[in-house]
Scaffold this motif. Structure first.
Motif, PDB file in Angstrom:
ATOM      1  N   TYR A  15     -42.787 -18.001   9.113  1.00  0.00           N
ATOM      2  CA  TYR A  15     -44.024 -17.580   9.768  1.00  0.00           C
ATOM      3  C   TYR A  15     -44.578 -19.056   8.976  1.00  0.00           C
ATOM      4  CZ  TYR A  15     -43.527 -13.932  10.874  1.00  0.00           C
ATOM      5  OH  TYR A  15     -43.349 -12.222  12.081  1.00  0.00           O
ATOM      6  N   PRO A  37     -52.929 -21.251   3.338  1.00  0.00           N
ATOM      7  CA  PRO A  37     -53.499 -19.888   3.507  1.00  0.00           C
ATOM      8  C   PRO A  37     -54.801 -19.407   2.017  1.00  0.00           C
ATOM      9  CG  PRO A  37     -51.161 -19.666   2.848  1.00  0.00           C
ATOM     10  CD  PRO A  37     -51.581 -21.479   2.254  1.00  0.00           C
ATOM     11  N   ARG A  42     -47.204 -21.248  19.633  1.00  0.00           N
ATOM     12  CA  ARG A  42     -47.839 -20.223  19.474  1.00  0.00           C
ATOM     13  C   ARG A  42     -47.999 -20.189  20.998  1.00  0.00           C
ATOM     14  NH1 ARG A  42     -52.448 -17.826  17.056  1.00  0.00           N
ATOM     15  NH2 ARG A  42     -51.787 -15.258  17.028  1.00  0.00           N
ATOM     16  N   GLU A  75     -51.765 -22.863  20.678  1.00  0.00           N
ATOM     17  CA  GLU A  75     -52.022 -23.781  19.390  1.00  0.00           C
ATOM     18  C   GLU A  75     -50.927 -23.957  19.300  1.00  0.00           C
ATOM     19  OE1 GLU A  75     -53.316 -21.471  15.899  1.00  0.00           O
ATOM     20  OE2 GLU A  75     -54.477 -19.707  17.566  1.00  0.00           O
ATOM     21  N   LEU A  98     -47.611 -21.901   8.762  1.00  0.00           N
ATOM     22  CA  LEU A  98     -49.268 -21.864   8.646  1.00  0.00           C
ATOM     23  C   LEU A  98     -49.848 -23.069   9.013  1.00  0.00           C
ATOM     24  CD1 LEU A  98     -49.221 -19.763   5.280  1.00  0.00           C
ATOM     25  CD2 LEU A  98     -49.103 -18.401   8.232  1.00  0.00           C
ATOM     26  N   GLN A  99     -51.206 -22.870  10.275  1.00  0.00           N
ATOM     27  CA  GLN A  99     -51.857 -24.451  10.265  1.00  0.00           C
ATOM     28  C   GLN A  99     -52.538 -24.830   8.555  1.00  0.00           C
ATOM     29  OE1 GLN A  99     -52.065 -26.371  13.295  1.00  0.00           O
ATOM     30  NE2 GLN A  99     -52.510 -25.130  14.722  1.00  0.00           N
ATOM     31  N   GLU A 152     -51.883 -12.534   9.971  1.00  0.00           N
ATOM     32  CA  GLU A 152     -52.910 -13.954  10.208  1.00  0.00           C
ATOM     33  C   GLU A 152     -54.250 -13.226   9.936  1.00  0.00           C
ATOM     34  OE1 GLU A 152     -52.024 -16.586  13.746  1.00  0.00           O
ATOM     35  OE2 GLU A 152     -52.356 -14.589  14.204  1.00  0.00           O
ATOM     36  N   LYS A 153     -54.528 -12.704   9.552  1.00  0.00           N
ATOM     37  CA  LYS A 153     -55.866 -11.763   9.229  1.00  0.00           C
ATOM     38  C   LYS A 153     -55.374 -11.870   7.239  1.00  0.00           C
ATOM     39  CE  LYS A 153     -59.329  -7.633   9.799  1.00  0.00           C
ATOM     40  NZ  LYS A 153     -59.576  -6.298   9.891  1.00  0.00           N
ATOM     41  N   VAL A 186     -55.507 -17.023   8.102  1.00  0.00           N
ATOM     42  CA  VAL A 186     -54.971 -19.246   9.096  1.00  0.00           C
ATOM     43  C   VAL A 186     -54.279 -18.202  10.338  1.00  0.00           C
ATOM     44  CG1 VAL A 186     -55.418 -20.490   7.395  1.00  0.00           C
ATOM     45  CG2 VAL A 186     -52.768 -19.329   7.871  1.00  0.00           C
ATOM     46  N   PRO A 187     -53.988 -19.666  11.016  1.00  0.00           N
ATOM     47  CA  PRO A 187     -53.332 -18.987  12.016  1.00  0.00           C
ATOM     48  C   PRO A 187     -52.052 -19.672  12.027  1.00  0.00           C
ATOM     49  CG  PRO A 187     -55.379 -20.365  13.152  1.00  0.00           C
ATOM     50  CD  PRO A 187     -54.992 -19.947  11.946  1.00  0.00           C
ATOM     51  N   ALA A 188     -50.369 -18.536  12.387  1.00  0.00           N
ATOM     52  CA  ALA A 188     -49.355 -18.522  11.755  1.00  0.00           C
ATOM     53  C   ALA A 188     -48.699 -18.132  13.154  1.00  0.00           C
ATOM     54  CB  ALA A 188     -49.333 -17.940  11.019  1.00  0.00           C
ATOM     55  N   THR A 189     -47.350 -19.268  13.067  1.00  0.00           N
ATOM     56  CA  THR A 189     -46.433 -18.797  14.655  1.00  0.00           C
ATOM     57  C   THR A 189     -45.181 -18.714  13.215  1.00  0.00           C
ATOM     58  OG1 THR A 189     -45.320 -19.415  16.778  1.00  0.00           O
ATOM     59  CG2 THR A 189     -45.344 -21.372  15.112  1.00  0.00           C
TER      60      THR A 189
END
Length: 172
Positions: free
Chosen positions: A99, A105, A9, A70, A101-102, A147-148, A152-155
């Motif tokens: 997307y 969510p 990411r 990331e 997700l780490q 992400e907000k 969670v972080p996403a790419t």
């Protein structure tokens, strides 16, 4: 050996976090991974390994390139399942986005719905947020707040990239 898909990411974007793919391939090979292949400059990697790439790879990138990206690592089965569960048109390569997700969510669905334009559609399945954005994502308020809203972080990758990575895993 298992096949893994690595999705980095925020590398090679806007002149920041520069990580040449040739250097990344070499770093991964030096860490014991085989059949390392990359696709475009945004950090898409297919490789084979005895174990899942992890923290040591990130530490070496940080030591060698001065930043810690990331990275989301998917096994081939996990990647194939994400493709299989895509709810949107498989011919819509530029408008459909995945997307990754780490973590699972905890979505704020009301905020997601409020940010989505009238043409955007989305679904969350496990650790993948699927987005159909026929008007593009460049000015999407949903993408900007994703992400907000998910926590969670996403790419993200568009369907054209997903299809190319799938082809590369089949060839590996």
């Amino acid at each position: 050996m298992k096949t893994y898909i690595l999705l980095f990411r925020g590398i090679n974007v806007g002149g920041r976090n520069i990580l040449p793919m040739a250097d990344l391939r070499l770093l991964l090979q030096q860490n014991g991974f085989d059949a390392v292949r990359t696709y475009i400059q945004s950090g898409n990697v297919i490789l084979k390994g005895k174990s899942k790439p992890g923290e040591s790879v990130l530490r070496e990138i940080e030591a060698g390139f001065g930043f810690r990206p990331e990275m989301i690592v998917l096994g081939e089965d996990e990647f194939d399942a994400a493709v299989k569960h895509n709810p949107y048109d498989l011919a819509d390569g530029k408008s459909v986005h995945f997307y990754f997700l780490q973590h699972e969510p905890q979505p704020d669905r009301a905020k997601l719905m409020a940010l989505a334009s009238e043409t955007e559609r989305f679904e969350i399945k496990g650790k993948v947020f699927y987005l159909q954005a026929p008007d593009g994502i460049g000015r999407s308020k949903l993408v900007a707040g994703l992400e907000k809203c998910l926590g969670v972080p996403a790419t993200g990758r568009n369907l054209n990239t997903i299809n190319k990575l799938r082809q590369m895993t089949e060839e590996a």
